[in-house]
Structures are given as C-alpha cells and as structure tokens.
Write a protein that holds these residues in place. Structure first.
Motif, PDB file in Angstrom:
ATOM      1  N   ALA A  82     -56.821  -0.111  23.080  1.00 43.21           N
ATOM      2  CA  ALA A  82     -55.749   0.510  22.300  1.00 43.21           C
ATOM      3  C   ALA A  82     -55.893   0.142  20.827  1.00 43.21           C
ATOM      4  N   TYR A 103     -41.252  -0.831  13.165  1.00 44.04           N
ATOM      5  CA  TYR A 103     -42.542  -0.243  12.837  1.00 44.04           C
ATOM      6  C   TYR A 103     -43.510  -1.379  12.544  1.00 44.04           C
ATOM      7  N   GLY A 120     -47.693   1.654  14.483  1.00 46.23           N
ATOM      8  CA  GLY A 120     -47.017   1.903  15.742  1.00 46.23           C
ATOM      9  C   GLY A 120     -45.517   1.731  15.613  1.00 46.23           C
ATOM     10  N   GLU A 132     -40.167  -3.034  22.900  1.00 45.46           N
ATOM     11  CA  GLU A 132     -41.020  -2.272  23.797  1.00 45.46           C
ATOM     12  C   GLU A 132     -41.597  -1.087  23.027  1.00 45.46           C
ATOM     13  N   LYS A 133     -42.900  -0.923  23.060  1.00 42.11           N
ATOM     14  CA  LYS A 133     -43.548   0.135  22.289  1.00 42.11           C
ATOM     15  C   LYS A 133     -43.149   1.518  22.798  1.00 42.11           C
ATOM     16  N   VAL A 134     -42.960   2.434  21.869  1.00 39.49           N
ATOM     17  CA  VAL A 134     -42.583   3.797  22.246  1.00 39.49           C
ATOM     18  C   VAL A 134     -43.793   4.580  22.726  1.00 39.49           C
ATOM     19  N   SER A 135     -44.996   4.113  22.386  1.00 43.84           N
ATOM     20  CA  SER A 135     -46.220   4.794  22.785  1.00 43.84           C
ATOM     21  C   SER A 135     -47.379   3.824  22.677  1.00 43.84           C
ATOM     22  N   GLU A 136     -48.408   4.042  23.498  1.00 47.51           N
ATOM     23  CA  GLU A 136     -49.629   3.256  23.343  1.00 47.51           C
ATOM     24  C   GLU A 136     -50.492   3.766  22.195  1.00 47.51           C
ATOM     25  N   ALA A 137     -50.156   4.912  21.665  1.00 46.19           N
ATOM     26  CA  ALA A 137     -50.859   5.474  20.521  1.00 46.19           C
ATOM     27  C   ALA A 137     -50.051   5.216  19.255  1.00 46.19           C
ATOM     28  N   VAL A 139     -47.961   6.004  15.841  1.00 46.28           N
ATOM     29  CA  VAL A 139     -47.127   7.112  15.376  1.00 46.28           C
ATOM     30  C   VAL A 139     -47.631   7.647  14.043  1.00 46.28           C
ATOM     31  N   ILE A 197     -40.792   9.473  14.909  1.00 45.47           N
ATOM     32  CA  ILE A 197     -42.053   9.459  15.659  1.00 45.47           C
ATOM     33  C   ILE A 197     -43.102  10.329  14.981  1.00 45.47           C
ATOM     34  N   SER A 198     -42.724  11.529  14.581  1.00 40.15           N
ATOM     35  CA  SER A 198     -43.633  12.437  13.886  1.00 40.15           C
ATOM     36  C   SER A 198     -43.397  12.306  12.380  1.00 40.15           C
TER      37      SER A 198
END
Length: 306
Positions: A82, A103, A120, A132-137, A139, A197-198
């Motif tokens: 990751a 962030y 992230g 807790e992360k909102v995504s493994e990728a 943002v 997020i975006s």
C-alpha cells in the motif's frame, strides 16, 4: 533580529516502546476542552517507520504539561504494497459533516528515487484517540497536476467545503555523482473538496521557489485579520529547515516573510534545525509547537509567542 518567542524546551519525547523508538514529528493540536489539548504527531519504530501518536497537554505555570499519552499507535501502517506501508504520518484534523477526519501522509520506499508519499484520510469514532482509514488508497495521489508526490496536508472547513494546503513534488534532480541520491523539489499547492474524499487540484504553486530552495514543507494555515496566515518550513540546497510565515487575502496568493519565525538555538535538541511548526492558541497565550534536530528525533518542543 530579536526572537518572537520564549523557548520552553522539549514538551514530549519518544517513550522507548517498540513502536515509538524516536521522533514526535509534525505536532499539531486538537482542542479537547477549554484547558486540554491533544497534540498529534508521528512516532517512529525501530525500523524507522512512522505511525500516528498523541499526547494530551494542559497549560500549567505558563508551561505545557503532558497529562496522558497514546500507549499504542493511533494511526497504523498500511498493508504490504500500500502507499503507506512504510509510514502513516498525521497531518491535520478537521470535523466535516459530523465526521472527525484526519488527513495524513503515507510513505513507501521506491527504487529510482528513495521514497514516494501521498495523502490519505482516516476517521475517528472515539474523539481522536484512534483512527480508521477511509480507504487503502490515497485520497490525493498522483494526478495530472501532481505527478510525483503529495503530502503534508493541512485542511480547514470553510463555507461548507474543505480547503487543503499540501506539498506537491515538482521534480527529482539526479545526484551529481554515481550513487548519490537524487534531490527532491516540492512546494505548497491548494485543493478543494465538498465531501473530503475527492479533491480538485490545479497547477498553481502557492509559494514559488526562491533562489536555491528545494523543499517548502508542512503548511499550517489559519484565518487571521480578514485573510489567512501560514506557518511553513523551508530550506535551501545544502541547508537545514527553518520555520517561516506568510500572509494571504484569499489563501492562494501569498506574501512571504523573509526572516525565520524562530532560529536554531545555541545548543541542544534544536541547535541544528527547527521545522514543522504549528500554533497552539490558549486563553493564557499562544505557543509555537515545533520539531528540532533530525526532523523531531528527540520529540516536540514549544515556545511562547511574545
């Protein structure tokens, strides 16, 4: 030039635990009450990997006293492969649409260049003790306007949307001799988001490079005097970081102060560099939280604003 601060020394340092062998890097504040403040930062383990941590402080006798601290990482490494498998460094915290969002900068090692890092996001449901992360990728990762690096996010909410100031890599310059590491160039950009997020980015540098600068880092932006004030770190080739400030009417075009906010000390933990400053505002006065030598290896310190 006279100092703007009364130095108070180190406030908190590494605990010696396996996950916190060194560093309290990039300190910034989450206000918990009228008198209590949580300072988030990045701790490093014995493999030099960064994870989130915090220390709660209160103002006593004109100084900052630690009352409680994390006993385990608050923000953990990503899975192998990751973008944050070698480091997850807290950057800023904001409440948006009822969510407490952090962030952070995620690091991984690379081959042609020493590292890559991207931004992230993580959410806390326990008031900022764990995330807790909102995504493994990421943002905000590689994109048309940021082809190399993104990191050091500072986010504020304004008129129902989020504004982010972050560092963006603009170039890697090869080493002058075989085996010499390439030099990174990055400065500060601005992005906006509705959902957190975006993010919408562009090509504009908020702080264009001065002569021989190659690293303009860690923006911290506050509203002030009808506009904005930024604390940031910068260094020129062959030099170490100093902490500076800049002002802006719109958050996009900035006027930089030419003199550092604070210089290195004559000796001790902040005698070689000062970096990664942020502001702590209290009813009894304001403080600069910052790191010293080796990017905060000994911990984070404070200085009272005069």
């Amino acid at each position: 030039m006279p100092e703007h601060f009364e130095r108070l020394g180190l406030v908190y340092g590494p605990t010696g635990a396996a996950w916190h062998r060194s560093h309290c890097q990039n300190p910034f504040v989450q206000q918990l009450s009228a008198t209590r403040y949580r300072v988030h930062f990045a701790a490093r383990d014995d493999k030099n990997r960064s994870q989130g941590a915090w220390a709660d402080v209160e103002l006593e006798n004109s100084g900052l006293v630690v009352k409680e601290a994390a006993t385990a990482p608050s923000l953990t490494l990503g899975r192998l492969g990751a973008f944050d498998d070698c480091g997850a460094m807290p950057g800023s915290i904001v409440t948006h649409r009822g969510r407490l969002l952090m962030y952070y900068t995620g690091w991984t090692l690379a081959r042609a260049v020493p590292f890559t890092f991207f931004i992230g996001a993580a959410e806390s449901r326990d008031g900022g003790k764990t995330f807790e992360k909102v995504s493994e990728a990421p943002v905000l990762g590689r994109n048309h306007h940021d082809p190399f690096l993104t990191g050091a996010p500072w986010v504020i909410e304004e008129d129902g949307r989020l504004r982010m100031w972050y560092i963006s890599g603009t170039e890697w310059v090869p080493g002058a001799t075989e085996g010499e590491a390439p030099t990174h160039y990055y400065s500060i950009k601005h992005a906006v988001s509705v959902d957190g997020i975006s993010w919408q980015t562009d090509d504009r540098l908020c702080l264009p490079y001065l002569e021989n600068e190659h690293a303009i880092a860690r923006p911290v932006v506050m509203k002030a005097d009808g506009g904005y004030r930024m604390i940031y770190s910068a260094r020129r080739l062959g030099e170490t970081y100093r902490i500076y400030s800049a002002t802006s009417g719109d958050g996009l075009s900035w006027e930089r102060d030419t003199s550092p906010l604070i210089e290195v000390a004559a000796s001790g933990w902040d005698s070689e560099m000062v970096c990664y400053g942020s502001r702590l505002e209290t009813p009894d006065g304001d403080f600069l939280l910052y790191n010293g030598n080796a990017y905060g290896k000994d911990g984070f310190g404070a200085a009272r604003w005069r």
